[in-house]
Design a protein around this motif. Structure first.
Motif, short mmCIF file in Angstrom:
data_model
loop_
_atom_site.label_atom_id
_atom_site.label_comp_id
_atom_site.label_asym_id
_atom_site.label_seq_id
_atom_site.Cartn_x
_atom_site.Cartn_y
_atom_site.Cartn_z
N HIS A 82 0.77 -1.00 -0.07
CA HIS A 82 -0.07 0.02 -0.09
C HIS A 82 0.83 1.27 0.07
O HIS A 82 1.88 1.19 0.38
CB HIS A 82 -0.85 0.15 1.26
N ILE A 83 0.23 2.30 -0.37
CA ILE A 83 1.13 3.42 -0.44
C ILE A 83 1.52 3.88 0.97
O ILE A 83 2.68 4.71 1.26
CB ILE A 83 0.27 4.73 -1.00
N THR A 84 0.88 3.53 2.15
CA THR A 84 1.23 3.82 3.43
C THR A 84 2.59 3.03 3.87
O THR A 84 3.24 3.67 4.78
CB THR A 84 0.44 3.16 4.64
N ALA A 85 3.10 2.19 2.88
CA ALA A 85 4.50 1.74 3.09
C ALA A 85 5.69 2.81 2.51
O ALA A 85 6.99 2.47 2.80
CB ALA A 85 4.95 0.32 2.67
N PRO A 140 9.29 12.11 -1.78
CA PRO A 140 8.67 10.84 -2.46
C PRO A 140 7.28 10.82 -2.60
O PRO A 140 6.40 11.51 -1.75
CB PRO A 140 9.04 10.00 -1.08
N LEU A 141 6.72 10.44 -3.94
CA LEU A 141 5.57 10.65 -4.44
C LEU A 141 4.89 9.30 -4.47
O LEU A 141 3.54 9.07 -4.52
CB LEU A 141 5.39 11.25 -5.83
N GLY A 142 5.64 8.17 -4.58
CA GLY A 142 4.84 6.66 -4.86
C GLY A 142 6.31 5.87 -5.40
O GLY A 142 7.31 6.18 -4.90
N LEU A 163 8.16 4.12 -16.52
CA LEU A 163 7.64 3.48 -15.36
C LEU A 163 6.10 3.13 -15.27
O LEU A 163 5.47 4.03 -15.50
CB LEU A 163 8.08 4.63 -14.19
N LEU A 164 6.16 2.10 -14.73
CA LEU A 164 4.59 1.58 -14.70
C LEU A 164 4.09 1.86 -13.30
O LEU A 164 4.90 1.38 -12.26
CB LEU A 164 4.66 -0.05 -14.71
N HIS A 165 3.06 2.43 -12.88
CA HIS A 165 2.41 3.22 -11.72
C HIS A 165 2.01 1.95 -11.03
O HIS A 165 1.41 0.88 -11.33
CB HIS A 165 1.39 3.97 -12.04
N GLN A 166 2.49 2.02 -9.73
CA GLN A 166 2.01 1.00 -8.55
C GLN A 166 1.24 1.45 -7.52
O GLN A 166 -0.08 1.27 -7.25
CB GLN A 166 2.98 0.26 -8.13
N ALA A 167 1.86 2.59 -6.92
CA ALA A 167 0.84 3.37 -5.77
C ALA A 167 1.63 4.96 -5.87
O ALA A 167 2.86 5.01 -6.02
CB ALA A 167 1.25 2.93 -4.60
N ASP A 168 0.92 5.78 -5.46
CA ASP A 168 0.87 7.05 -5.33
C ASP A 168 0.48 7.93 -4.13
O ASP A 168 -0.65 7.19 -3.77
CB ASP A 168 0.91 7.91 -6.60
N LEU A 169 0.81 9.09 -3.94
CA LEU A 169 0.06 9.90 -2.75
C LEU A 169 -1.21 10.17 -3.00
O LEU A 169 -2.11 10.52 -2.09
CB LEU A 169 1.11 11.07 -2.48
#
Length: 180
Positions: A82-85, A140-142, A163-169
Motif C-alpha cells: 500500500h502507499i502507506t509503506a 517521495p511521491l510513490g 515507469l509502470l505506476h504501482q501506488a502514489d500519494l
C-alpha cells in the motif's frame, strides 16, 4: 493479530526486497526499539513491540488497525504494498526516479510515466525493478516498476514508457472510501 507464517514472511520480505534490497534488515533491527510485522484481517502491519502489547489488550473484533499498514494479501495470497509503506521504503530505496513538475501531476493521478517526464534516474536500474518516485524537490511521491532499464531509457524516444505506476500519494484522495 498474529505473527506471519513462513510463507507470508517470505512474500512480504520478497516484495520489500524488490524496492529496498538487503535494507529490509534496517526495518527489523532499529536503534529505537524492536519492531515486528503482524497480520490482522489479511493486512500486514508494522509496529513497535510496545504498541503491539497495548493493542493486544483490545479484542480482535474491535481492533481496526495498529501501527502502519504496509500492505495486504489478496485472495490468491499475493502481497500488495500500500502507499502507506512509502515512508518506510523511500529512505532505503535502491533505485529512484525523479520527475519533472509536469509529470508529477500525471503520476499523482495514477498514470504511468513517459521518458519525457523523467528528470533523472538511478544508474544501473534494470527492467521490471522496483523504484521509488520522487518529485524534483526530493519529496517521495510513490513507487512503481521500471518498464525499461536505465541504459534502454537513455536510447529510447521521449514517448517511450519508462515507469509502470504501482501506488502514489494521490490514492489518499482517489480511493478515500475504500482505504482501510
Amino acid at each position: 493479530m498474529r505473527p506471519l507464517t513462513e510463507e507470508e514472511q517470505q512474500s512480504v520480505f520478497g516484495k520489500l526486497a524488490k524496492y529496498i534490497g538487503d535494507n529490509v534488515t534496517h526495518l527489523i533491527e532499529r536503534a529505537d526499539g524492536d519492531y515486528v510485522f503482524r497480520l490482522h484481517k489479511e493486512r500486514v502491519y508494522y509496529c513497535s513491540e510496545n504498541l503491539l502489547k497495548m493493542a493486544a489488550c483490545i479484542s480482535r473484533d474491535l481492533l481496526l488497525s495498529f501501527g502502519t499498514c504496509l500492505g495486504k494479501f489478496t485472495k490468491s495470497r499475493k502481497f500488495l504494498l500500500h502507499i502507506t509503506a512509502l515512508d518506510y521504503i523511500a529512505p532505503y530505496a535502491k533505485c529512484r526516479i525523479w520527475l519533472k513538475p509536469n509529470a508529477e501531476q500525471q503520476f499523482l493521478y495514477g498514470n504511468n510515466v513517459l521518458k519525457s517526464g523523467v528528470l533523472r534516474m538511478s544508474e544501473g536500474a534494470d527492467r521490471a525493478e522496483g523504484v521509488v518516485v520522487y518529485s524534483s524537490t526530493d519529496t517521495p511521491l510513490g513507487f512503481g516498476v521500471t518498464a525499461k532499464g536505465t541504459s534502454d531509457t537513455k536510447r529510447s524516444d521521449p514517448t517511450a514508457l519508462v515507469l509502470l505506476h504501482q501506488a502514489d500519494l494521490g490514492e489518499y484522495l482517489r480511493k478515500e472510501e475504500t482505504l482501510t
